[in-house]
Design a protein around this motif. Structure first.
Motif, mmCIF file in Angstrom:
data_model
loop_
_atom_site.group_PDB
_atom_site.id
_atom_site.type_symbol
_atom_site.label_atom_id
_atom_site.label_comp_id
_atom_site.label_asym_id
_atom_site.label_seq_id
_atom_site.Cartn_x
_atom_site.Cartn_y
_atom_site.Cartn_z
ATOM 1 N N CYS A 1 -12.893 -40.163 -5.886
ATOM 2 C CA CYS A 1 -12.265 -38.658 -6.504
ATOM 3 C C CYS A 1 -10.975 -39.026 -7.160
ATOM 4 N N GLU A 2 -10.183 -39.974 -6.648
ATOM 5 C CA GLU A 2 -9.019 -40.454 -7.331
ATOM 6 C C GLU A 2 -9.202 -40.677 -8.762
ATOM 7 N N LEU A 3 -10.125 -41.415 -9.157
ATOM 8 C CA LEU A 3 -10.449 -41.868 -10.460
ATOM 9 C C LEU A 3 -10.784 -40.741 -11.176
ATOM 10 N N ALA A 4 -11.608 -39.824 -10.712
ATOM 11 C CA ALA A 4 -11.878 -38.405 -11.605
ATOM 12 C C ALA A 4 -10.713 -37.687 -11.879
ATOM 13 N N LEU A 5 -9.641 -37.614 -10.798
ATOM 14 C CA LEU A 5 -8.781 -36.736 -10.890
ATOM 15 C C LEU A 5 -7.657 -37.345 -11.961
ATOM 16 N N GLN A 6 -7.707 -38.512 -12.327
ATOM 17 C CA GLN A 6 -6.854 -39.175 -13.221
ATOM 18 C C GLN A 6 -6.865 -38.667 -14.760
ATOM 19 N N ASN A 7 -8.036 -37.839 -15.025
ATOM 20 C CA ASN A 7 -8.141 -37.239 -16.159
ATOM 21 C C ASN A 7 -7.562 -35.689 -16.137
ATOM 22 N N LEU B 1 -11.200 -35.849 -23.510
ATOM 23 C CA LEU B 1 -12.633 -35.305 -23.700
ATOM 24 C C LEU B 1 -13.480 -36.138 -24.287
ATOM 25 N N GLU B 2 -13.221 -37.325 -24.199
ATOM 26 C CA GLU B 2 -14.285 -38.294 -24.614
ATOM 27 C C GLU B 2 -15.635 -38.325 -23.677
ATOM 28 N N ALA B 3 -16.468 -38.528 -24.215
ATOM 29 C CA ALA B 3 -17.869 -38.093 -23.765
ATOM 30 C C ALA B 3 -17.982 -39.187 -22.595
ATOM 31 N N ALA B 4 -17.513 -40.242 -22.694
ATOM 32 C CA ALA B 4 -17.693 -41.256 -21.398
ATOM 33 C C ALA B 4 -16.855 -40.810 -20.267
ATOM 34 N N VAL B 5 -15.630 -40.280 -20.560
ATOM 35 C CA VAL B 5 -14.758 -39.750 -19.513
ATOM 36 C C VAL B 5 -15.349 -38.573 -18.752
ATOM 37 N N VAL B 6 -15.806 -37.743 -19.701
ATOM 38 C CA VAL B 6 -16.248 -36.437 -19.127
ATOM 39 C C VAL B 6 -17.589 -36.857 -18.111
ATOM 40 N N LYS B 7 -18.455 -37.758 -18.697
ATOM 41 C CA LYS B 7 -19.611 -38.079 -18.002
ATOM 42 C C LYS B 7 -19.386 -38.461 -16.643
ATOM 43 N N GLN B 8 -18.269 -39.460 -16.614
ATOM 44 C CA GLN B 8 -17.787 -40.356 -15.207
ATOM 45 C C GLN B 8 -17.323 -38.952 -14.397
ATOM 46 N N VAL B 9 -16.508 -38.262 -14.931
ATOM 47 C CA VAL B 9 -15.933 -37.028 -14.092
ATOM 48 C C VAL B 9 -17.043 -36.169 -13.341
ATOM 49 N N GLU B 10 -17.922 -35.851 -14.312
ATOM 50 C CA GLU B 10 -18.962 -34.699 -13.605
ATOM 51 C C GLU B 10 -19.894 -35.859 -12.705
ATOM 52 N N GLU B 11 -20.291 -36.686 -13.334
ATOM 53 C CA GLU B 11 -21.037 -37.622 -12.181
ATOM 54 C C GLU B 11 -20.315 -37.715 -10.728
ATOM 55 N N ILE B 12 -19.091 -37.710 -10.697
ATOM 56 C CA ILE B 12 -18.332 -37.914 -9.544
ATOM 57 C C ILE B 12 -18.272 -36.584 -8.836
ATOM 58 N N HIS B 13 -18.274 -35.577 -9.705
ATOM 59 C CA HIS B 13 -18.343 -34.293 -9.196
ATOM 60 C C HIS B 13 -19.791 -33.796 -8.522
ATOM 61 N N ASN C 1 -20.223 -32.786 -30.031
ATOM 62 C CA ASN C 1 -21.704 -32.603 -29.608
ATOM 63 C C ASN C 1 -22.270 -33.816 -28.700
ATOM 64 N N GLU C 2 -21.481 -34.925 -28.748
ATOM 65 C CA GLU C 2 -21.772 -35.957 -27.712
ATOM 66 C C GLU C 2 -21.259 -35.518 -26.563
ATOM 67 N N THR C 3 -20.184 -34.965 -26.409
ATOM 68 C CA THR C 3 -19.607 -34.497 -25.066
ATOM 69 C C THR C 3 -20.452 -33.441 -24.402
ATOM 70 N N ILE C 4 -20.738 -32.398 -25.288
ATOM 71 C CA ILE C 4 -21.531 -31.265 -24.973
ATOM 72 C C ILE C 4 -22.842 -31.858 -24.497
ATOM 73 N N SER C 5 -23.433 -32.707 -24.867
ATOM 74 C CA SER C 5 -24.918 -33.461 -24.850
ATOM 75 C C SER C 5 -24.922 -33.815 -23.433
ATOM 76 N N CYS C 6 -23.858 -34.828 -23.174
ATOM 77 C CA CYS C 6 -23.963 -35.472 -21.822
ATOM 78 C C CYS C 6 -23.446 -34.505 -20.524
ATOM 79 N N PHE C 7 -22.512 -33.551 -21.039
ATOM 80 C CA PHE C 7 -21.972 -32.570 -20.035
ATOM 81 C C PHE C 7 -23.112 -31.650 -19.554
ATOM 82 N N LEU C 8 -23.983 -31.116 -20.469
ATOM 83 C CA LEU C 8 -25.060 -30.476 -20.234
ATOM 84 C C LEU C 8 -26.099 -30.957 -19.098
ATOM 85 N N LEU C 9 -26.423 -32.042 -19.423
ATOM 86 C CA LEU C 9 -27.409 -32.987 -18.688
ATOM 87 C C LEU C 9 -26.973 -32.886 -17.214
#
Length: 464
Positions: free
Chosen positions: A347-353, A368-380, A441-449
């Motif tokens: 949680c602490e890792l995700a909230l750093q963003n 808003l980098e895709a890798a950062v968004v992906k990591q946060v949403e996986e933790i979510h 597009n890259e952010t939306i793609s991983c985010f939607l999954l």
């Protein structure tokens, strides 16, 4: 189409299993009990990593403490059947359970996460609903310490034995009676503190440092139906064939068994196969239809250890007797993703963003980098489905015994609320046209999954 294919595949597996069992019919696979002539030789050659300790090798004081703790927990209605998920369907376990162990530790099996009722650990403020629950948890902690030392002793003995066999050029005849080898007598010294693990042998310690025990209870006479053991014809099963899940690789499992049998329940040597009145542990070599299975009787206060990779190379089941039975199954649960400390760290890792404007107090995302968004949403997703929903689904039933988990769960819920805000902020940002299209597009793609996965899991949990 995919659903129909999956269902067809499941039906095909069931038909194959049914055909195999029909072919076995009366000619089921052979299994041995201690009354069979080849039993000891089979144990030595195919099941040597199963170690047995008869009850009279265990200190009487420990027996008394542990058995009283079982009865106390039953009196306080601490045992519950778990709702587990197998192939997308929910089933109630025939055995009732409670998890006791290190504070903040969990154990996951069959898609169900259990949360420890913490045993009284130094440095933790743990409140219990009654002194009796405290004493019961303390007794099981004492048993845990005892079994850790026994497991170290067994592994050291095994290592010495293997080293000697390698050194010797001749095969030593180690044929001994069942009572003096596997059902070891007199193996426990009065002062167990003399057993110490070499500092450089961390592996030995790690594989035996139990962080929890899964307690089981079942009264077979109260069960309307018990599955029949399908491959060997061993009779009623309390627990079907399985490997224990979520364990540190190569770790030992230690089991203390207490069947509430009266003096009249004695093992009969006249019966062919195992005595249905007596509880047994069954073992078989995994994926092997030639090696006979074993059915080992379990009486009041007996202990058995499954060393090294036995839990991987073999499967075990529990065969029901007639009397009620408790067991305390001590494990080195894989804590890499299963502790409170781990999920708080995630949680602490995700909230750093997430950042707060010093003037307006408005919240925004640092990246808003895709890798950062992906990591946060996986933790979510992990926080919601592996912890919060799991806890409020079944974990809350233990709150009447201790409230230890309430504060951590409140912290995780607060983290989840912030993660929900972060999801909304991503949606707001990707709608803005000034975003670079490729990055957007890259952010939306991983985010939607991950959003689709969340929606699917929420529907599943709502249905449950």
């Amino acid at each position: 189409g995919g659903t129909m294919k999956r269902r067809a595949g499941e039906r095909e597996k069931e038909l194959k299993k049914k055909k195999l069992l029909e072919e076995l019919g009366e000619n089921r696979l052979p299994y041995l009990t201690p009354s069979d002539a080849d039993f000891h030789q089979l144990w030595k050659t195919k099941y040597s990593k199963l170690i047995f300790r008869k009850s009279d090798t265990v200190p009487e004081e420990l027996h008394q403490m542990v058995q009283e703790s079982f009865l106390t927990l039953r009196e306080h209605n601490c045992f519950f059947q778990d709702l587990v998920r197998i192939k997308g369907k929910d089933f109630l376990t025939p055995v009732s359970r409670i998890l006791i162990g290190d504070p903040g530790c969990t154990y996951k099996y069959l898609n169900t996460r259990l949360f420890t009722v913490p045993w009284p650990t130094e440095g933790y403020d743990i409140k219990y609903c009654s002194p009796q629950i405290h004493d019961a948890c303390k007794a099981l902690m004492r048993l845990n310490d005892y079994l850790h030392i026994e497991a170290v002793r067994a592994l050291q003995g095994q290592n010495l034995s293997e080293a000697k066999e390698i050194k010797d050029t001749t095969v030593i005849d180690r044929e001994q009676s069942f009572a003096t080898s596997h059902m070891e007598q007199g193996s426990v010294s009065k002062d167990q503190s003399s057993v110490c693990v070499a500092e450089n042998d961390r592996s030995l310690k790690n594989r035996t440092s139990y962080n929890l025990t899964l307690l089981n209870y079942m009264d077979p006479l109260q069960m309307l139906y018990l599955k029949q053991e399908p491959y060997f014809g061993m009779g009623n099963m309390a627990v079907s064939w399985h490997h224990d899940e979520n364990l540190v690789e190569g770790s030992t499992v230690a089991v203390y068994s207490y069947s509430c049998e009266d003096a009249s329940v004695q093992e009969s040597n006249e019966l062919q196969g195992r005595d249905p009145a007596v509880w047994h542990v069954g073992l078989k070599v995994a994926w092997d239809i030639e090696t006979p299975g074993l059915a080992v009787p379990l009486h009041q206060g007996d202990i058995y250890l499954m060393l090294d990779d036995l839990n991987v190379t073999h499967q075990h089941c529990v065969l029901a007797g007639l009397s009620p039975r408790f067991s305390s199954t001590h494990r080195v649960a894989d804590s890499s993703r299963g502790t409170l400390e781990y999920i708080i760290g995630r949680c602490e890792l995700a909230l750093q963003n997430l950042q707060t404007d010093s003037d307006s107090r408005a919240l925004s995302l640092k990246s808003l980098e895709a890798a950062v968004v992906k990591q946060v949403e996986e933790i979510h997703n992990e926080v919601e489905f592996e912890w919060l929903r799991q806890f409020w689904f079944q974990g809350k039933r233990y709150l009447k015994y201790t409230d230890w988990w309430l504060k951590p769960m409140a912290e995780l819920e607060e983290c989840w609320r912030k993660l929900e805000i972060m999801t909304s902020l991503v949606l707001s940002e990707v709608r803005k046209e000034q975003q670079i299209e490729e990055q957007r597009n890259e952010t939306i793609s991983c985010f939607l999954l991950l959003l689709k996965e969340r929606q699917k899991l929420r529907k599943e949990w709502t249905a449950r």
